[in-house]
Write a protein that holds these residues in place. Sequence first.
Motif, PDB file in Angstrom:
ATOM      1  N   ALA A   9      33.487   6.600 -42.796  1.00  0.00           N
ATOM      2  CA  ALA A   9      32.744   6.564 -44.133  1.00  0.00           C
ATOM      3  C   ALA A   9      34.262   6.798 -45.434  1.00  0.00           C
ATOM      4  O   ALA A   9      33.755   5.857 -46.464  1.00  0.00           O
ATOM      5  CB  ALA A   9      32.300   7.921 -44.646  1.00  0.00           C
ATOM      6  N   ARG A  10      35.124   7.645 -44.778  1.00  0.00           N
ATOM      7  CA  ARG A  10      36.027   7.564 -45.944  1.00  0.00           C
ATOM      8  C   ARG A  10      36.482   6.244 -45.991  1.00  0.00           C
ATOM      9  O   ARG A  10      37.496   5.673 -46.710  1.00  0.00           O
ATOM     10  CB  ARG A  10      37.136   8.430 -45.422  1.00  0.00           C
ATOM     11  CG  ARG A  10      38.335   9.273 -46.125  1.00  0.00           C
ATOM     12  CD  ARG A  10      38.797  10.767 -45.423  1.00  0.00           C
ATOM     13  NE  ARG A  10      37.540  11.842 -45.495  1.00  0.00           N
ATOM     14  CZ  ARG A  10      37.379  12.442 -46.826  1.00  0.00           C
ATOM     15  NH1 ARG A  10      36.836  11.945 -47.651  1.00  0.00           N
ATOM     16  NH2 ARG A  10      36.228  12.977 -46.042  1.00  0.00           N
ATOM     17  N   ASN A  11      37.485   5.488 -44.432  1.00  0.00           N
ATOM     18  CA  ASN A  11      38.128   4.632 -44.645  1.00  0.00           C
ATOM     19  C   ASN A  11      37.124   3.098 -45.519  1.00  0.00           C
ATOM     20  O   ASN A  11      38.339   2.668 -46.287  1.00  0.00           O
ATOM     21  CB  ASN A  11      38.250   4.340 -43.926  1.00  0.00           C
ATOM     22  CG  ASN A  11      38.565   4.568 -42.438  1.00  0.00           C
ATOM     23  OD1 ASN A  11      39.430   5.252 -42.851  1.00  0.00           O
ATOM     24  ND2 ASN A  11      39.179   4.484 -41.656  1.00  0.00           N
ATOM     25  N   THR A  12      35.830   3.372 -46.212  1.00  0.00           N
ATOM     26  CA  THR A  12      35.271   2.493 -46.267  1.00  0.00           C
ATOM     27  C   THR A  12      35.665   2.307 -47.823  1.00  0.00           C
ATOM     28  O   THR A  12      35.785   1.758 -48.642  1.00  0.00           O
ATOM     29  CB  THR A  12      33.638   2.549 -46.324  1.00  0.00           C
ATOM     30  OG1 THR A  12      33.502   2.141 -44.626  1.00  0.00           O
ATOM     31  CG2 THR A  12      32.843   2.067 -46.731  1.00  0.00           C
ATOM     32  N   LEU A  13      35.900   3.304 -48.447  1.00  0.00           N
ATOM     33  CA  LEU A  13      35.787   4.152 -49.698  1.00  0.00           C
ATOM     34  C   LEU A  13      37.228   3.833 -49.895  1.00  0.00           C
ATOM     35  O   LEU A  13      37.410   3.482 -51.021  1.00  0.00           O
ATOM     36  CB  LEU A  13      35.857   5.791 -49.928  1.00  0.00           C
ATOM     37  CG  LEU A  13      35.854   6.003 -50.921  1.00  0.00           C
ATOM     38  CD1 LEU A  13      35.425   5.456 -51.964  1.00  0.00           C
ATOM     39  CD2 LEU A  13      35.009   7.846 -51.293  1.00  0.00           C
TER      40      LEU A  13
END
Length: 137
Positions: free
Chosen positions: A51-55
């Motif tokens: 999720a952090r990578n996506t953001l």
Amino acid sequence: MNGPYQGPQVLEITANAGVVQARQLVRALAQECRLSLVDQTKLITAASELARNTLIYGGGGTMTAAVIEDRGRRGVRLNFVDQGPGIPDVDLALTDGWTSGNGMGLGLSGSKRLVDDFVLDTVPGQGTTVTITKWGR
């Protein structure tokens, strides 16, 4: 979440709050599937990293979460999608220990090790999709 999980849920990941919501939803689904505490922790950790990578790297995107069943076993499947720059060197990105320096230090390879199934689809200039699954025992 009230009662049994019903159908796929889509979360927008456009701010840090989306990362927190993703972790909360994944925890609820992992409990719904009766994953062991260790497997819950592995799935939540991988989901948090992705999720952090996506953001951060994808400029935001979505996580679709679903409880799935196959041959009598239940699991949680998560699909992270962004329209960011993509990953130019997938082999490098999946190398143990490689990091861009901004994440939790797990990287994609760490996330891959924490789950049962891991599929990465990326096209430079068009975005990235990562699908992970953790199965109950």
